[in-house]
Design an enzyme around this catalytic site. Structure first.
Site, PDB file in Angstrom:
ATOM      1  N   PHE A 147       0.861  -1.192   0.000  1.00  0.00           N
ATOM      2  CA  PHE A 147       0.000   0.000   0.000  1.00  0.00           C
ATOM      3  C   PHE A 147       0.892   1.236   0.000  1.00  0.00           C
ATOM      4  O   PHE A 147       1.797   1.362   0.820  1.00  0.00           O
ATOM      5  CB  PHE A 147      -0.918   0.040   1.231  1.00  0.00           C
ATOM      6  CG  PHE A 147      -1.824   1.244   1.224  1.00  0.00           C
ATOM      7  CD1 PHE A 147      -2.992   1.245   0.468  1.00  0.00           C
ATOM      8  CD2 PHE A 147      -1.490   2.387   1.927  1.00  0.00           C
ATOM      9  CE1 PHE A 147      -3.812   2.370   0.423  1.00  0.00           C
ATOM     10  CE2 PHE A 147      -2.309   3.516   1.899  1.00  0.00           C
ATOM     11  CZ  PHE A 147      -3.477   3.499   1.137  1.00  0.00           C
ATOM     12  N   ASP A 232       9.324   2.201   0.948  1.00  0.00           N
ATOM     13  CA  ASP A 232       8.243   3.009   1.510  1.00  0.00           C
ATOM     14  C   ASP A 232       8.238   2.778   3.026  1.00  0.00           C
ATOM     15  O   ASP A 232       7.734   1.757   3.507  1.00  0.00           O
ATOM     16  CB  ASP A 232       6.904   2.602   0.874  1.00  0.00           C
ATOM     17  CG  ASP A 232       5.741   3.422   1.420  1.00  0.00           C
ATOM     18  OD1 ASP A 232       5.912   4.081   2.470  1.00  0.00           O
ATOM     19  OD2 ASP A 232       4.661   3.383   0.807  1.00  0.00           O
ATOM     20  N   LYS A 265       3.729  10.092   8.113  1.00  0.00           N
ATOM     21  CA  LYS A 265       3.114   9.634   9.371  1.00  0.00           C
ATOM     22  C   LYS A 265       3.837  10.150  10.620  1.00  0.00           C
ATOM     23  O   LYS A 265       3.621  11.275  11.034  1.00  0.00           O
ATOM     24  CB  LYS A 265       3.022   8.113   9.353  1.00  0.00           C
ATOM     25  CG  LYS A 265       1.925   7.635   8.379  1.00  0.00           C
ATOM     26  CD  LYS A 265       1.537   6.204   8.641  1.00  0.00           C
ATOM     27  CE  LYS A 265       0.496   5.664   7.693  1.00  0.00           C
ATOM     28  NZ  LYS A 265      -0.864   5.909   8.112  1.00  0.00           N
TER      29      LYS A 265
HETATM   30  N1  PLP Z   1       2.670   4.304   2.283  1.00  0.00           N
HETATM   31  C1  PLP Z   1       2.369   3.514   3.334  1.00  0.00           C
HETATM   32  C2  PLP Z   1       3.234   2.346   3.641  1.00  0.00           C
HETATM   33  C3  PLP Z   1       1.257   3.801   4.126  1.00  0.00           C
HETATM   34  O1  PLP Z   1       0.951   3.008   5.155  1.00  0.00           O
HETATM   35  C4  PLP Z   1       0.465   4.919   3.804  1.00  0.00           C
HETATM   36  C5  PLP Z   1      -0.744   5.239   4.589  1.00  0.00           C
HETATM   37  O2  PLP Z   1      -1.288   4.422   5.288  1.00  0.00           O
HETATM   38  C6  PLP Z   1       0.814   5.719   2.712  1.00  0.00           C
HETATM   39  C7  PLP Z   1       1.931   5.379   1.977  1.00  0.00           C
HETATM   40  C8  PLP Z   1      -0.003   6.927   2.359  1.00  0.00           C
HETATM   41  O3  PLP Z   1       0.282   7.925   3.283  1.00  0.00           O
HETATM   42  P1  PLP Z   1      -0.749   9.147   3.528  1.00  0.00           P
HETATM   43  O4  PLP Z   1      -1.994   8.551   4.045  1.00  0.00           O
HETATM   44  O5  PLP Z   1      -0.024  10.030   4.507  1.00  0.00           O
HETATM   45  O6  PLP Z   1      -0.935   9.844   2.242  1.00  0.00           O
END
Ligand code: PLP
Length: 412
Positions: A147, A232, A265
């Site tokens: 994700f 990520d 986050k």
């Molecule tokens: N990447 C990962 C691993 C995530 O867990 C999330 C959100 O849960 C995102 C990207 C997207 O981040 P945001 O919700 O701050 O746009």
């Protein structure tokens, strides 16, 4: 002081919920509670009920709620300089970029681009991969279960079909291989691959840890084919797993470093900020003037929040606390020997409680009624991502209540 925000006092949740339904788009479904206040790891709803927040805004409020150092830093910054355009620079932006480069161990090749969210960080990562790959490397290999956000580029990297189908066509060239399957990754690689994209521990998939050696193999394969390796760490970064970044845990990262790290986050402990951190020259130099931009990215407020977060994590030795509390949660849950629990996985304070059946959504509701905020990362997985300041007694507050929560959710 003049308050322009209407007070929540005296208005019950039922009314707030109804107003929410009328005023907000239905993208998240009805809210579980309407929250009005927070302090440390606790929050209160509009009816005055108190909850131990074991989700921290989904791995966001690292320092808990209303941490005095954080609110002090943000307030002082807004009283000094709140926003400037990217025609100008500010010391907080430069200081935070330098600190992130230092924490990543990147050395002089490291470079940062600031965003406002994790999605935007991954969107920037996508653009770095495309620009680096050019026309000769149109493919990007991402992971099943991964994700990365909901904008069109980040969505293309995300695996879940139901999130993507209504918005097709998405940017092309992205293929997904099973997470942790080194042979499948090897088979997918070629000289036409611009980047491998993965979460060192998959969060939204239900807190899934890769087999030891997988990330190191991904590094080898990226090098062998001249591709970038993009991690990520939006959910796993900034101390959440007991190291600054999950790939720095030797049994996860195998000592290998990525070319690009995405963060958000926990970086601002609740203040919206994200970042993309390139650790190698080839990734750091991919974007050139005119290639990318954002109005709010790199603003002094986010810089102040990020610096304060790092300061408190270091000053209060929170990485150590994360490791200790993570082990405590695991030990205390396993010691319950409860038939509803099939196992506990994850690292530090990113934890998945595996249930013996698909009753996680009911367990989440039962936990809420009992005064604990958790979420269902999968039908059979309860996710905990509490503030890094969680104490020993607060962990036991939850583990002590867990048997009753499980029994109530299994009984339904
Ligand atoms: N990447 C990962 C691993 C995530 O867990 C999330 C959100 O849960 C995102 C990207 C997207 O981040 P945001 O919700 O701050 O746009």
């Amino acid at each position: 002081m003049t308050h322009v925000t209407p007070s929540a006092a005296g208005i019950p949740q039922t009314q707030w919920r109804e107003r929410y339904t009328h005023a907000l788009m239905n993208t998240f479904g009805p809210p579980q509670r309407v929250l009005v206040r927070g302090e440390g790891p606790y929050v209160w709803d509009a009816d005055g009920n108190k909850y131990l927040d074991l989700l921290a805004g989904i791995a966001v409020n690292s320092l808990g709620h209303t941490h005095p150092t954080l609110t002090g830093a943000i307030t002082a910054q807004f009283n000094t300089l709140g926003h400037v355009s990217n025609f100008f620079a500010t010391p907080t932006q430069i200081n935070l970029a330098e600190r992130l480069i230092e924490l990543s161990g990147a050395g002089p090749e490291g470079k940062v681009f600031f965003t406002n969210s994790g999605t935007e960080a991954m969107e920037a990562a996508f653009k770095i991969a495309r620009k680096f790959g050019g026309t000769s490397r149109p493919r990007i290999i991402a992971m099943e279960g991964g994700f990365h956000g909901r904008s069109m580029g980040a969505l293309a990297l995300t695996h879940k079909e139901s999130y993507k189908t209504p918005f097709e066509p998405l940017p092309g060239g992205v293929e997904h291989v099973p997470f942790g399957d080194a042979a499948a990754l090897e088979a997918a690689m070629g000289q036409d691959v611009a980047a491998i994209v993965l979460e060192p521990i998959q969060g939204e998939a239900g807190v899934v840890t890769p087999p030891e050696g997988f990330l190191a193999r991904a590094r080898e394969l990226a090098d062998a084919h001249g591709a970038l390796l993009i991690y990520d760490e939006v959910q796993t970064g900034m101390g959440r797993v007991g190291a600054w970044f999950a790939h720095q845990l030797p049994h996860i990262g195998g000592g290998a470093r990525p070319d690009v790290i995405a963060l958000a986050k926990g970086l601002g402990s609740g203040y919206p900020i994200g970042a993309i951190l390139a650790t190698t020259e080839k990734a750091a130099s991919a974007l050139t003037p005119g290639n990318h931009g954002t109005t709010f990215g790199g603003n002094p407020m986010g810089g102040a929040a990020g610096l304060a977060t790092i300061h408190v994590i270091e000053r209060d030795q929170l990485l150590r606390n994360v490791t200790d509390r993570g082990l405590q949660i695991r030990e205390e849950i396993l010691a319950l020997n409860h038939p509803g629990v099939a196992g506990v996985r994850g690292e530090g304070l990113l934890i998945g409680i595996q249930l013996a059946g698909e009753f996680a959504p009911r367990a989440v509701a039962a936990a809420l009624d009992a005064g604990f905020i958790v979420n269902a990362a999968a039908p059979n997985v309860i996710r905990l991502a509490p503030p890094l300041i969680l104490t020993e007694a607060q962990v036991s507050e939850f583990t002590g209540a867990l048997p009753k929560i499980l029994e109530m959710s299994q009984a339904e």
